[in-house]
Design an enzyme around this catalytic site. Structure first.
Site, PDB file in Angstrom:
ATOM      1  N   SER A 140       3.224  -0.039  -1.632  1.00 37.43           N
ATOM      2  CA  SER A 140       3.586   0.409  -0.115  1.00 37.43           C
ATOM      3  C   SER A 140       4.990   1.131  -0.123  1.00 37.43           C
ATOM      4  O   SER A 140       5.742   0.797  -1.049  1.00 37.43           O
ATOM      5  CB  SER A 140       3.407  -0.742   0.662  1.00 37.43           C
ATOM      6  OG  SER A 140       4.092  -0.218   1.961  1.00 37.43           O
ATOM      7  N   TYR A 153       6.311  -9.405   3.106  1.00 35.38           N
ATOM      8  CA  TYR A 153       5.780  -8.352   2.776  1.00 35.38           C
ATOM      9  C   TYR A 153       6.558  -7.237   1.770  1.00 35.38           C
ATOM     10  O   TYR A 153       6.013  -7.058   0.855  1.00 35.38           O
ATOM     11  CB  TYR A 153       5.188  -7.617   3.834  1.00 35.38           C
ATOM     12  CG  TYR A 153       4.146  -6.431   3.634  1.00 35.38           C
ATOM     13  CD1 TYR A 153       2.819  -6.681   3.032  1.00 35.38           C
ATOM     14  CD2 TYR A 153       4.577  -5.010   3.779  1.00 35.38           C
ATOM     15  CE1 TYR A 153       2.092  -5.351   2.475  1.00 35.38           C
ATOM     16  CE2 TYR A 153       3.592  -3.717   3.376  1.00 35.38           C
ATOM     17  CZ  TYR A 153       2.597  -4.094   2.889  1.00 35.38           C
ATOM     18  OH  TYR A 153       1.701  -3.161   2.417  1.00 35.38           O
TER      19      TYR A 153
HETATM   20  N1  LIG Z   1      -2.705   0.275   5.910  1.00 31.71           N
HETATM   21  C1  LIG Z   1      -1.636   0.395   5.871  1.00 31.71           C
HETATM   22  O1  LIG Z   1      -0.586   0.756   6.591  1.00 31.71           O
HETATM   23  C2  LIG Z   1      -0.807   0.292   4.448  1.00 31.71           C
HETATM   24  C3  LIG Z   1       0.369   1.077   3.984  1.00 31.71           C
HETATM   25  C4  LIG Z   1       0.742   0.641   2.553  1.00 31.71           C
HETATM   26  C5  LIG Z   1       0.055   0.044   1.697  1.00 31.71           C
HETATM   27  N2  LIG Z   1      -0.949  -0.612   2.202  1.00 31.71           N
HETATM   28  C6  LIG Z   1      -1.789  -1.568   1.127  1.00 31.71           C
HETATM   29  O2  LIG Z   1      -3.110  -1.090   0.943  1.00 31.71           O
HETATM   30  C7  LIG Z   1      -3.818  -2.372   0.622  1.00 31.71           C
HETATM   31  C8  LIG Z   1      -5.115  -2.135   1.164  1.00 31.71           C
HETATM   32  O3  LIG Z   1      -4.778  -2.406   2.677  1.00 31.71           O
HETATM   33  P1  LIG Z   1      -5.665  -1.803   3.684  1.00 31.71           P
HETATM   34  O4  LIG Z   1      -4.541  -0.829   4.555  1.00 31.71           O
HETATM   35  O5  LIG Z   1      -6.846  -1.136   3.155  1.00 31.71           O
HETATM   36  O6  LIG Z   1      -5.964  -3.055   4.705  1.00 31.71           O
HETATM   37  P2  LIG Z   1      -7.228  -3.520   5.259  1.00 31.71           P
HETATM   38  O7  LIG Z   1      -8.285  -2.519   5.911  1.00 31.71           O
HETATM   39  O8  LIG Z   1      -6.869  -4.801   6.248  1.00 31.71           O
HETATM   40  O9  LIG Z   1      -7.922  -4.172   3.839  1.00 31.71           O
HETATM   41  C9  LIG Z   1      -7.554  -5.416   2.856  1.00 31.71           C
HETATM   42  C10 LIG Z   1      -8.424  -5.711   2.039  1.00 31.71           C
HETATM   43  O10 LIG Z   1      -7.810  -6.561   1.213  1.00 31.71           O
HETATM   44  C11 LIG Z   1      -8.976  -7.608   1.286  1.00 31.71           C
HETATM   45  N3  LIG Z   1      -8.069  -8.793   0.982  1.00 31.71           N
HETATM   46  C12 LIG Z   1      -7.287  -9.666   1.736  1.00 31.71           C
HETATM   47  N4  LIG Z   1      -6.924 -10.762   1.355  1.00 31.71           N
HETATM   48  C13 LIG Z   1      -7.691 -10.871   0.030  1.00 31.71           C
HETATM   49  C14 LIG Z   1      -7.849 -11.843  -0.772  1.00 31.71           C
HETATM   50  N5  LIG Z   1      -7.237 -13.138  -0.787  1.00 31.71           N
HETATM   51  N6  LIG Z   1      -8.895 -11.831  -1.845  1.00 31.71           N
HETATM   52  C15 LIG Z   1      -9.444 -10.519  -2.018  1.00 31.71           C
HETATM   53  N7  LIG Z   1      -9.487  -9.524  -1.051  1.00 31.71           N
HETATM   54  C16 LIG Z   1      -8.408  -9.697  -0.070  1.00 31.71           C
HETATM   55  C17 LIG Z   1      -9.654  -7.493   2.388  1.00 31.71           C
HETATM   56  O11 LIG Z   1     -10.912  -8.064   2.385  1.00 31.71           O
HETATM   57  P3  LIG Z   1     -11.441  -9.740   2.640  1.00 31.71           P
HETATM   58  O12 LIG Z   1     -10.696  -9.809   4.102  1.00 31.71           O
HETATM   59  O13 LIG Z   1     -12.957  -9.400   2.866  1.00 31.71           O
HETATM   60  O14 LIG Z   1     -11.061 -10.547   1.600  1.00 31.71           O
HETATM   61  C18 LIG Z   1      -9.859  -6.096   2.669  1.00 31.71           C
HETATM   62  O15 LIG Z   1     -10.769  -5.704   1.980  1.00 31.71           O
HETATM   63  C19 LIG Z   1      -2.835  -3.458   0.894  1.00 31.71           C
HETATM   64  O16 LIG Z   1      -2.481  -4.080  -0.506  1.00 31.71           O
HETATM   65  C20 LIG Z   1      -1.981  -2.875   1.621  1.00 31.71           C
HETATM   66  O17 LIG Z   1      -0.541  -3.687   1.363  1.00 31.71           O
HETATM   67  C21 LIG Z   1      -1.544  -0.425   3.365  1.00 31.71           C
END
Ligand SMILES: NC(=O)c1ccc[n+]([C@@H]2O[C@H](COP(=O)([O-])OP(=O)(O)OC[C@H]3O[C@@H](n4cnc5c(N)ncnc54)[C@H](OP(=O)(O)O)[C@@H]3O)[C@@H](O)[C@H]2O)c1
Length: 266
Positions: A140, A153
């Site tokens: 991120s 985080y």
């Molecule tokens: N959205 C943003 O603004 C943003 C910005 C920068 C970076 N990111 C990074 O991008 C990545 C994906 O985030 P996203 O935005 O796509 O969020 P999201 O829509 O909430 O998706 C998160 C994913 O992670 C999975 N997950 C969470 N805990 C887990 C665990 N213990 N074991 C296996 N899977 C797990 C969830 O699946 P289940 O709940 O089904 O397990 C879900 O598929 C993350 O690493 C986040 O830090 C996001």
């Protein structure tokens, strides 16, 4: 180039991971979908298969070392190799540092950092045997610019960047590449899934210069095609990280005031 590449994606049940699975499958890759929510993974798997793709859903909690190892093992058993491992599973906590319990702190590191190590640890010997591989860790901009009320985080993502850079140097001689993709805000369920110790402003999403998960997925696919050490999907947020690295004394007061006013209700 993607034809029959085996791509393992953690956090594939939603957001960036699900968009990436669709994009990889469209390009002809075999995708291994991992997350905890089984129904979501099954639905995505059925969707990809119906479109002629090859996919398998493996319910996995990446914070559990045995489950992470089993994910890699099953992927190899089914498809014989792992070309790309995308460690994307993760979540956030918004709140004052003193309000985050030790258990919550341990848990976010267990998912965002330890989970990556567990999967890498299992996949590296496989990639070494193959003579090639690519690990992509989804970090991120919070891995380059710390934000107040986001300490846990940011801690996980700063550590993830350092871990990835060290690993990249370590594995270069084995023809295994390690990349970090560092998005800014993305329009996913991330904010809903985040543990919120302070109430975020309603409609916050509208003010955060959000990118779509599909855009991030295309950037990750670009990184698979042409591996790079660090990839920022947004030029603006690349600049933001650079400015912070060069002028933290200038940026920190702005961040302190800006974050509080923009993100949280009083
Ligand atoms: N959205 C943003 O603004 C943003 C910005 C920068 C970076 N990111 C990074 O991008 C990545 C994906 O985030 P996203 O935005 O796509 O969020 P999201 O829509 O909430 O998706 C998160 C994913 O992670 C999975 N997950 C969470 N805990 C887990 C665990 N213990 N074991 C296996 N899977 C797990 C969830 O699946 P289940 O709940 O089904 O397990 C879900 O598929 C993350 O690493 C986040 O830090 C996001």
């Amino acid at each position: 180039m993607f034809s029959n590449k085996v791509v393992v994606i953690t956090g594939a049940s939603a957001g960036i991971g699900a968009a990436l699975a669709r994009e990889c499958s469209r390009q002809g890759a075999i995708v291994v979908l991992a997350a905890r929510r089984r129904e979501r993974l099954d639905a995505l798997c059925a969707e990809l298969t119906a479109q002629g793709g090859r996919a398998v859903a493996l319910s996995t909690d990446v914070a559990d070392e045995k489950q992470a190892a089993r994910l890699v093992e099953e992927a190899v058993q089914r498809f014989g190799r792992i070309d790309v491992l995308v460690n994307n599973a993760g979540y956030g906590i918004f709140g004052r540092a003193e309000d985050i319990s030790p258990e919550e702190f341990r848990r976010i590191f267990a998912v965002n950092l330890f989970g990556v190590h567990y999967a890498c640890r299992a996949a590296i010997p496989v990639m070494r045997r193959q003579g090639s591989g690519h690990i992509i860790n989804v970090s991120s901009v919070s891995g380059g610019v710390p934000l107040p009320f986001n300490s846990a985080y940011c801690g996980t993502k700063f550590a993830l960047n350092a871990y990835s850079d060290a690993l990249g140097m370590e594995l270069r001689g084995d023809n295994i590449r390690v990349s970090v993709v560092a998005p800014g805000p993305v329009a996913t369920e991330f904010l809903d899934a985040a543990v919120q110790k302070l109430r975020l402003r309603p409609g916050l999403q509208r003010h955060l210069l959000m990118q779509s998960p599909e855009k991030i997925a295309r950037v990750i696919v670009g990184c698979i095609r042409r591996p790079r050490r660090r990839v920022y999907p947004s030029l603006l947020f690349w600049l933001y990280v650079r400015l912070y690295e060069l002028f933290p004394w200038l940026m920190e007061p702005l961040l302190r005031r800006g974050v509080r006013r923009a993100m949280f209700r009083d």
